[in-house]
Design a protein around this motif. Structure first.
Motif, short mmCIF file in Angstrom:
data_model
loop_
_atom_site.label_atom_id
_atom_site.label_comp_id
_atom_site.label_asym_id
_atom_site.label_seq_id
_atom_site.Cartn_x
_atom_site.Cartn_y
_atom_site.Cartn_z
N MET A 64 5.75 2.89 -7.47
CA MET A 64 5.21 1.61 -7.01
C MET A 64 5.41 0.53 -8.07
O MET A 64 5.17 0.77 -9.26
CB MET A 64 3.74 1.74 -6.69
CG MET A 64 3.14 0.50 -6.13
SD MET A 64 1.57 0.89 -5.35
CE MET A 64 1.04 -0.74 -4.91
N THR A 66 4.47 -3.51 -9.13
CA THR A 66 3.58 -4.64 -8.88
C THR A 66 3.88 -5.73 -9.90
O THR A 66 4.58 -5.50 -10.89
CB THR A 66 2.09 -4.23 -9.02
OG1 THR A 66 1.87 -3.73 -10.35
CG2 THR A 66 1.71 -3.16 -8.00
N GLY A 67 3.36 -6.90 -9.64
CA GLY A 67 3.45 -8.01 -10.59
C GLY A 67 4.86 -8.34 -11.02
O GLY A 67 5.78 -8.44 -10.21
N LYS A 69 7.09 -6.59 -12.54
CA LYS A 69 8.10 -5.56 -12.26
C LYS A 69 8.60 -5.67 -10.82
O LYS A 69 9.79 -5.51 -10.55
CB LYS A 69 7.55 -4.16 -12.53
CG LYS A 69 7.35 -3.89 -14.00
CD LYS A 69 6.80 -2.50 -14.25
CE LYS A 69 6.61 -2.30 -15.75
NZ LYS A 69 6.03 -0.98 -16.03
N LYS A 70 7.70 -5.97 -9.92
CA LYS A 70 8.09 -6.17 -8.52
C LYS A 70 8.96 -7.42 -8.39
O LYS A 70 9.99 -7.41 -7.71
CB LYS A 70 6.84 -6.29 -7.65
CG LYS A 70 7.12 -6.41 -6.17
CD LYS A 70 5.80 -6.45 -5.41
CE LYS A 70 5.97 -6.48 -3.94
NZ LYS A 70 4.66 -6.52 -3.24
N ARG A 71 8.56 -8.49 -9.05
CA ARG A 71 9.36 -9.72 -9.02
C ARG A 71 10.74 -9.49 -9.62
O ARG A 71 11.74 -10.02 -9.14
CB ARG A 71 8.62 -10.86 -9.73
CG ARG A 71 7.46 -11.42 -8.92
CD ARG A 71 6.87 -12.68 -9.53
NE ARG A 71 6.34 -12.49 -10.88
CZ ARG A 71 5.14 -12.03 -11.18
NH1 ARG A 71 4.31 -11.70 -10.21
NH2 ARG A 71 4.75 -11.91 -12.43
N GLU A 95 8.22 -11.51 1.18
CA GLU A 95 8.35 -11.58 -0.27
C GLU A 95 9.83 -11.69 -0.68
O GLU A 95 10.17 -12.44 -1.59
CB GLU A 95 7.72 -10.35 -0.92
CG GLU A 95 6.22 -10.30 -0.76
CD GLU A 95 5.62 -8.99 -1.25
OE1 GLU A 95 4.55 -9.06 -1.87
OE2 GLU A 95 6.22 -7.92 -1.03
#
Length: 170
Positions: A64, A66-67, A69-71, A95
């Motif tokens: 998973m 988030t934040g 790292k996801k961007r 997104e």
């Protein structure tokens, strides 16, 4: 190629494994990133599918994100694929589009605006259609850029909080 979501049978990762396997064998310029939590131990099955397609070595499982790292994953990908068998409405597609990523989704994602805005491709959930869509976007950087810009415009015109509030009030 980015898949972002739960690693679960309903998400169509079996379709993605077959489609990616078909195109990856002839290309050294592509990689599949599967970003999301393993649901019910399904990741091992997806890995086995990719191995049988000789594509596991071109695939990265991140867990998973988030934040930032996801961007970073969204910013580093050329396209997002959501080959789901069922979705209510894909938040991940929203997104991706705000990040100017073209999307490949199935009709089951219930997001007809993607096709209407030419922000990506909507396909039936099968490996042949997905492989064809992947090749179409991978082989045409100009089309990817155009669809990415169209997607961002779609989000800004219809899916920001102020736009949604106005729709709700009306």
């Amino acid at each position: 190629i980015l898949f972002l979501g739960r690693i679960h049978p309903i998400k169509g990762l079996d379709i993605l494994a077959k489609a990616f396997g078909r195109i990856a064998k002839d290309r050294d310029d592509i990689c599949l990133m599967i970003a999301g939590p393993d649901s019910e131990g399904y990741q091992a099955q997806v890995e086995a599918m990719l191995r049988s397609e000789s594509a596991l070595d071109k695939t990265i499982f991140t867990g998973m994100l988030t934040g930032s790292k996801k961007r970073a994953a969204l910013g580093g990908a050329d396209l997002l694929v959501i080959p789901s068998y069922s979705e209510v409405r894909s938040i991940v597609a929203l997104e991706a589009m705000i990040c100017k990523l073209p999307v490949i989704i199935t009709h089951q994602c219930n997001f007809p605006e993607v096709a209407e805005a030419r922000a990506g491709l909507i396909i039936e959930p099968n490996a042949d259609k997905l492989a064809e869509a992947l090749l179409k976007l991978l082989d045409d950087p100009k089309l990817r850029q155009e669809m990415g810009e169209n997607g961002r415009r779609l989000i800004l015109e219809k899916f920001t909080w102020d736009k949604i509030v106005d729709q709700m009030i009306r």
